[in-house]
Design a protein around this motif. Sequence first.
Motif, PDB file in Angstrom:
ATOM      1  N   ALA A 176       1.034  -1.154  -0.117  1.00 15.17           N
ATOM      2  CA  ALA A 176       0.081   0.026   0.139  1.00 15.17           C
ATOM      3  C   ALA A 176       0.830   1.378  -0.141  1.00 15.17           C
ATOM      4  CB  ALA A 176      -0.728   0.017   1.217  1.00 15.17           C
ATOM      5  N   ASP A 177       0.417   2.290  -0.872  1.00 15.07           N
ATOM      6  CA  ASP A 177       1.403   3.453  -0.767  1.00 15.07           C
ATOM      7  C   ASP A 177       0.921   4.261   0.565  1.00 15.07           C
ATOM      8  OD1 ASP A 177       2.221   3.022  -3.325  1.00 15.07           O
ATOM      9  OD2 ASP A 177       0.467   3.963  -4.378  1.00 15.07           O
ATOM     10  N   GLU A 178       1.544   5.242   0.828  1.00 17.94           N
ATOM     11  CA  GLU A 178       1.570   6.096   2.211  1.00 17.94           C
ATOM     12  C   GLU A 178      -0.030   6.733   2.013  1.00 17.94           C
ATOM     13  OE1 GLU A 178       3.415   9.588   4.775  1.00 17.94           O
ATOM     14  OE2 GLU A 178       4.423   8.779   2.962  1.00 17.94           O
ATOM     15  N   GLY A 179      -0.841   6.595   3.022  1.00 19.21           N
ATOM     16  CA  GLY A 179      -2.026   6.994   3.364  1.00 19.21           C
ATOM     17  C   GLY A 179      -3.233   6.248   2.318  1.00 19.21           C
ATOM     18  N   GLU A 180      -2.836   5.292   1.712  1.00 20.91           N
ATOM     19  CA  GLU A 180      -3.597   4.195   1.181  1.00 20.91           C
ATOM     20  C   GLU A 180      -4.428   3.343   2.017  1.00 20.91           C
ATOM     21  OE1 GLU A 180      -3.754   2.096  -3.341  1.00 20.91           O
ATOM     22  OE2 GLU A 180      -1.968   2.290  -2.033  1.00 20.91           O
ATOM     23  N   ALA A 181      -5.863   3.101   1.764  1.00 22.25           N
ATOM     24  CA  ALA A 181      -6.237   2.280   2.754  1.00 22.25           C
ATOM     25  C   ALA A 181      -6.059   0.896   2.312  1.00 22.25           C
ATOM     26  CB  ALA A 181      -8.046   2.172   2.258  1.00 22.25           C
ATOM     27  N   ALA A 182      -5.600  -0.134   3.326  1.00 29.90           N
ATOM     28  CA  ALA A 182      -4.963  -1.418   3.207  1.00 29.90           C
ATOM     29  C   ALA A 182      -6.481  -2.314   3.160  1.00 29.90           C
ATOM     30  CB  ALA A 182      -3.966  -1.816   4.368  1.00 29.90           C
ATOM     31  N   ALA A 183      -5.960  -3.303   2.407  1.00 29.68           N
ATOM     32  CA  ALA A 183      -6.953  -4.565   2.493  1.00 29.68           C
ATOM     33  C   ALA A 183      -6.805  -5.698   3.265  1.00 29.68           C
ATOM     34  CB  ALA A 183      -7.248  -4.976   1.107  1.00 29.68           C
ATOM     35  N   GLU A 184      -5.406  -5.559   3.568  1.00 33.03           N
ATOM     36  CA  GLU A 184      -5.082  -6.504   4.614  1.00 33.03           C
ATOM     37  C   GLU A 184      -3.616  -6.000   5.044  1.00 33.03           C
ATOM     38  OE1 GLU A 184      -4.054 -11.546   3.977  1.00 33.03           O
ATOM     39  OE2 GLU A 184      -4.181 -10.095   2.235  1.00 33.03           O
ATOM     40  N   THR A 185      -3.286  -6.769   6.473  1.00 31.29           N
ATOM     41  CA  THR A 185      -2.173  -6.325   6.855  1.00 31.29           C
ATOM     42  C   THR A 185      -1.563  -7.677   7.269  1.00 31.29           C
ATOM     43  OG1 THR A 185      -2.721  -4.228   8.014  1.00 31.29           O
ATOM     44  CG2 THR A 185      -1.022  -5.226   9.057  1.00 31.29           C
ATOM     45  N   ILE A 186      -0.202  -7.870   6.925  1.00 31.90           N
ATOM     46  CA  ILE A 186       0.357  -9.170   6.929  1.00 31.90           C
ATOM     47  C   ILE A 186       1.680  -9.185   7.697  1.00 31.90           C
ATOM     48  CG2 ILE A 186      -0.817 -10.581   5.367  1.00 31.90           C
ATOM     49  CD1 ILE A 186       1.254 -10.136   3.377  1.00 31.90           C
ATOM     50  N   ARG A 187       2.291 -10.055   8.060  1.00 25.85           N
ATOM     51  CA  ARG A 187       3.523  -9.923   8.890  1.00 25.85           C
ATOM     52  C   ARG A 187       4.708 -10.585   7.968  1.00 25.85           C
ATOM     53  NH1 ARG A 187       4.864 -11.362  15.282  1.00 25.85           N
ATOM     54  NH2 ARG A 187       6.769 -10.173  15.488  1.00 25.85           N
TER      55      ARG A 187
END
Length: 233
Positions: A176-187
Amino acid sequence: MTTLLLGLAGPQQAWGDSSRFTQRQTRPEPTKSGVLGLLASAMGRRRTDPIEDLASLSFGVRTDQPGRLERDFQTEIDWRTNKSRQLTHRYYLADARFVAAVHGPDDLLEGVVEALSSPTFPLYLGRRAFPPAGPIRGRLVDGSVLQALTSADWTASEHHRRAQGARVRLPIVRDADEGEAAAETIRDHPISYDPAHRRYEWRDVVHEFVDVDNPESTRPASRPDWLAALGGN
């Protein structure tokens, strides 16, 4: 800055980001940590070497052929006691093909391309038992990760193409670009590959798609309406 494109294809691939204990999972697409680890191996870096420059690269991947999710299991004997250890279930992707993209400084990516032409260490697709189908060659293109993945040629096999429709939607997963809403966060953001101090941080990703034409399709354009053929009122 430019983008490096990589074709990742092989009989088997495994890209885990959350495996625990006896369950070794795989994501449906290559991970950033896995692909950057592959590049580090090509460049001759050992697991204890710094990777900050590679970790700073923007990453994305397009699924050209999703393959099949398969599972096997591994048995192990403790040589000291001659007793069996607990079974380990391992998941992997069979017959999958992907296009990965990394974006960053020209000099770094040019060095990666050179390293891929004659890699220092063997390259594998997530696990050491899973070699690629052939040499992994890098190609530099202008534009962002999304632009590169949108314009890259579709790499699916002829058999897969024939089984798809005339228009195919290819999934893209990217940072995701800075400030862009994420669809998922993964480690999946690597900090260190050192076995004694292995460390990953979280990264935000977005999911997108690109549609491609498929002139090799043998699938009927639409299913016939058998009820309409009866001529009922």
